[in-house]
Scaffold this motif. Structure first.
Motif, PDB file in Angstrom:
ATOM      1  N   TYR A  56       0.683   0.303  23.461  1.00  0.00           N
ATOM      2  CA  TYR A  56       0.474  -0.403  22.191  1.00  0.00           C
ATOM      3  C   TYR A  56      -0.472  -1.578  22.405  1.00  0.00           C
ATOM      4  O   TYR A  56      -0.515  -2.189  23.475  1.00  0.00           O
ATOM      5  CB  TYR A  56       1.791  -0.953  21.634  1.00  0.00           C
ATOM      6  CG  TYR A  56       2.720   0.097  21.082  1.00  0.00           C
ATOM      7  CD1 TYR A  56       2.628   0.502  19.742  1.00  0.00           C
ATOM      8  CD2 TYR A  56       3.692   0.687  21.886  1.00  0.00           C
ATOM      9  CE1 TYR A  56       3.479   1.467  19.237  1.00  0.00           C
ATOM     10  CE2 TYR A  56       4.550   1.654  21.382  1.00  0.00           C
ATOM     11  CZ  TYR A  56       4.431   2.043  20.049  1.00  0.00           C
ATOM     12  OH  TYR A  56       5.276   3.006  19.541  1.00  0.00           O
ATOM     13  N   SER A  60      -2.363  -4.760  19.520  1.00  0.00           N
ATOM     14  CA  SER A  60      -2.230  -5.307  18.167  1.00  0.00           C
ATOM     15  C   SER A  60      -3.573  -5.872  17.760  1.00  0.00           C
ATOM     16  O   SER A  60      -4.449  -6.102  18.591  1.00  0.00           O
ATOM     17  CB  SER A  60      -1.137  -6.390  18.106  1.00  0.00           C
ATOM     18  OG  SER A  60      -1.580  -7.575  18.729  1.00  0.00           O
ATOM     19  N   MET A  91       4.248  -5.986  21.277  1.00  0.00           N
ATOM     20  CA  MET A  91       3.037  -6.043  20.460  1.00  0.00           C
ATOM     21  C   MET A  91       3.334  -6.391  19.009  1.00  0.00           C
ATOM     22  O   MET A  91       2.445  -6.822  18.275  1.00  0.00           O
ATOM     23  CB  MET A  91       2.263  -4.742  20.570  1.00  0.00           C
ATOM     24  CG  MET A  91       1.635  -4.541  21.938  1.00  0.00           C
ATOM     25  SD  MET A  91       0.380  -5.797  22.411  1.00  0.00           S
ATOM     26  CE  MET A  91       1.364  -6.997  23.356  1.00  0.00           C
ATOM     27  N   GLY A 116       2.789  -9.957  20.034  1.00  0.00           N
ATOM     28  CA  GLY A 116       1.408 -10.110  20.465  1.00  0.00           C
ATOM     29  C   GLY A 116       1.008 -11.564  20.623  1.00  0.00           C
ATOM     30  O   GLY A 116       1.858 -12.465  20.729  1.00  0.00           O
ATOM     31  N   TYR A 127       5.692  -5.642   9.944  1.00  0.00           N
ATOM     32  CA  TYR A 127       4.553  -5.129  10.702  1.00  0.00           C
ATOM     33  C   TYR A 127       4.131  -3.771  10.157  1.00  0.00           C
ATOM     34  O   TYR A 127       4.911  -3.055   9.520  1.00  0.00           O
ATOM     35  CB  TYR A 127       4.902  -5.017  12.189  1.00  0.00           C
ATOM     36  CG  TYR A 127       5.796  -3.850  12.537  1.00  0.00           C
ATOM     37  CD1 TYR A 127       5.257  -2.649  12.998  1.00  0.00           C
ATOM     38  CD2 TYR A 127       7.179  -3.938  12.396  1.00  0.00           C
ATOM     39  CE1 TYR A 127       6.079  -1.572  13.302  1.00  0.00           C
ATOM     40  CE2 TYR A 127       8.001  -2.868  12.703  1.00  0.00           C
ATOM     41  CZ  TYR A 127       7.443  -1.688  13.158  1.00  0.00           C
ATOM     42  OH  TYR A 127       8.251  -0.618  13.450  1.00  0.00           O
ATOM     43  N   GLU A 146       2.079  -0.181  11.538  1.00  0.00           N
ATOM     44  CA  GLU A 146       1.651   0.533  12.737  1.00  0.00           C
ATOM     45  C   GLU A 146       0.499   1.452  12.363  1.00  0.00           C
ATOM     46  O   GLU A 146       0.596   2.240  11.418  1.00  0.00           O
ATOM     47  CB  GLU A 146       2.807   1.344  13.321  1.00  0.00           C
ATOM     48  CG  GLU A 146       2.435   2.072  14.611  1.00  0.00           C
ATOM     49  CD  GLU A 146       3.623   2.770  15.266  1.00  0.00           C
ATOM     50  OE1 GLU A 146       3.454   3.926  15.710  1.00  0.00           O
ATOM     51  OE2 GLU A 146       4.712   2.143  15.330  1.00  0.00           O
ATOM     52  N   ARG A 196       2.018  -8.629  10.780  1.00  0.00           N
ATOM     53  CA  ARG A 196       1.436  -8.148  12.024  1.00  0.00           C
ATOM     54  C   ARG A 196       1.057  -6.676  11.896  1.00  0.00           C
ATOM     55  O   ARG A 196       1.719  -5.917  11.189  1.00  0.00           O
ATOM     56  CB  ARG A 196       2.447  -8.299  13.164  1.00  0.00           C
ATOM     57  CG  ARG A 196       2.912  -9.715  13.407  1.00  0.00           C
ATOM     58  CD  ARG A 196       1.893 -10.476  14.267  1.00  0.00           C
ATOM     59  NE  ARG A 196       1.771  -9.850  15.571  1.00  0.00           N
ATOM     60  CZ  ARG A 196       0.598  -9.520  16.152  1.00  0.00           C
ATOM     61  NH1 ARG A 196      -0.535  -9.708  15.529  1.00  0.00           N
ATOM     62  NH2 ARG A 196       0.582  -8.979  17.353  1.00  0.00           N
ATOM     63  N   THR A 197      -0.003  -6.281  12.587  1.00  0.00           N
ATOM     64  CA  THR A 197      -0.382  -4.870  12.676  1.00  0.00           C
ATOM     65  C   THR A 197      -0.487  -4.488  14.138  1.00  0.00           C
ATOM     66  O   THR A 197      -1.238  -5.113  14.900  1.00  0.00           O
ATOM     67  CB  THR A 197      -1.716  -4.577  11.963  1.00  0.00           C
ATOM     68  OG1 THR A 197      -1.533  -4.764  10.559  1.00  0.00           O
ATOM     69  CG2 THR A 197      -2.137  -3.133  12.216  1.00  0.00           C
ATOM     70  N   ILE A 198       0.296  -3.472  14.524  1.00  0.00           N
ATOM     71  CA  ILE A 198       0.244  -2.994  15.903  1.00  0.00           C
ATOM     72  C   ILE A 198      -0.506  -1.669  15.931  1.00  0.00           C
ATOM     73  O   ILE A 198      -0.562  -0.939  14.938  1.00  0.00           O
ATOM     74  CB  ILE A 198       1.651  -2.833  16.511  1.00  0.00           C
ATOM     75  CG1 ILE A 198       2.482  -1.787  15.756  1.00  0.00           C
ATOM     76  CG2 ILE A 198       2.368  -4.187  16.533  1.00  0.00           C
ATOM     77  CD1 ILE A 198       3.819  -1.492  16.411  1.00  0.00           C
TER      78      ILE A 198
END
Length: 330
Positions: free
Chosen positions: A40, A42, A126, A129, A301, A303, A324-326
């Motif tokens: 992973y 991010s 992540m 991150g 988040y 994904e 958040r974006t992983i």
């Protein structure tokens, strides 16, 4: 080693930047004694800048961006690591001067590598991150400068629906802080900010700074991921011996203020540098994030896959990105 997929940023003879998925070999990677199978990564504001022409982040081209990564050790010349160890890397020169995390394989110096705490997965690492780590650094700095949950101080978080702000709000809520104000720029952000832990909302579009060096005292502590004119306005509103932990420059790199908040109210401006934090502090805070500060179950988040990086970077640039974006690499 067989060729593997990486997201590569290149600049042509006119310095126009382009980026796309490519198949590369190990020889494309930066120097280092440790190979990692990346599971992973991010995407952060800094990664977005790295994909922009004249973004000012990437020093040499071509480059694999990605200032974060988590995965397992393939091999290492450092006896501290063995194949299969779960690790993470954030900061240093990763993704800017040294090939980064948007790749199925990464090679880095072992001095950059943090072993994951037992109860934190590569995906969860992540979900935090660099943004989550920066939030943790900011909260730790504020607590070192007097912030105590028992006193229930007034706390401000800027950019509260972004990466740093959203994680900071949720950690503070878990720790028991109740008086959390979040700044927003767009109406739809208010609901999200409250979901992240904010109890009050400050729409900064509705407030124009009066230019005074000192204003009514509204906040004791501030997690500031924005910078620029907003920081200058905030400094005029911080209570005596309060502190501002600043980590971002989305609002600009200039700070137009006076010395009065510092010499008449004793305000502290605390610089947060997540890039070159020493390893002892890194390990300490990652253990915090895995244990008593763990908010992975609450984190907002998304994904995405490697081929969705460009679309997400566009949202970050437009200020339309939440939480958040992983990136699932493998």
């Amino acid at each position: 080693m067989e060729p593997f997929k990486s997201y590569v940023v290149r600049a042509n003879e006119n310095n126009v930047v382009t980026h796309q998925i490519e198949e590369v070999t190990e020889s494309f990677l930066g120097e280092g004694n440790t190979l990692i199978a990346v599971e992973y990564s991010s995407i952060n504001y800094k990664d977005m800048l790295g994909m922009e022409t004249k973004g000012g982040v990437i020093r040499t081209y071509p480059m694999i961006p990605g200032i974060d990564l988590a995965g397992t050790i393939i091999s290492s010349e450092d006896p501290s690591f063995k194949p299969g160890d779960r690790v993470l890397v954030t900061g240093y020169k990763l993704g800017t001067e040294h090939t980064g995390g948007f790749s199925e394989v990464a090679r880095v110096p072992s001095e950059w590598v943090v072993k994951l705490p037992e109860n934190l997965s590569t995906k969860e690492a992540m979900m935090y991150g660099t943004a989550g780590f920066t939030a943790a650094l900011s909260i730790a700095a504020l607590e070192k400068n007097g912030m105590r949950v028992e006193e229930q101080p007034e706390i401000l978080i800027t950019g509260a629906t972004g990466g740093v702000g959203s994680v900071a709000a949720q950690i503070l809520r878990k720790l028991g802080y109740k008086n959390i104000t979040a700044t927003i720029r767009k109406d739809y952000q208010a609901e999200k900010a409250k979901a992240f832990g904010a109890t009050k909302i400050w729409d900064i579009n509705e407030v124009t700074s009066n230019g005074r060096p000192l204003n009514r005292r509204e906040f004791k502590y501030v997690v500031d991921a924005v910078g620029g004119d907003l920081t200058a306005d905030i400094l005029s509103k911080v209570d005596e011996y309060g502190s501002v932990a600043i980590s971002g420059n989305a609002g600009g790199i200039k700070l137009n203020t006076t010395v009065l908040p510092f010499i008449l109210r004793g305000v502290n401006l605390l610089g947060i540098n997540s890039v070159s934090t020493d390893m002892k502090e890194r390990q300490f805070l990652w253990n915090k994030l895995a244990n008593e500060w763990n908010v992975t179950e609450e984190l907002h988040y998304n994904e995405i896959a490697l081929d969705e990086v460009s679309e997400t970077a566009t949202k970050i640039k437009a200020g339309a990105h939440l939480g958040r974006t992983i990136i699932k690499i493998k």
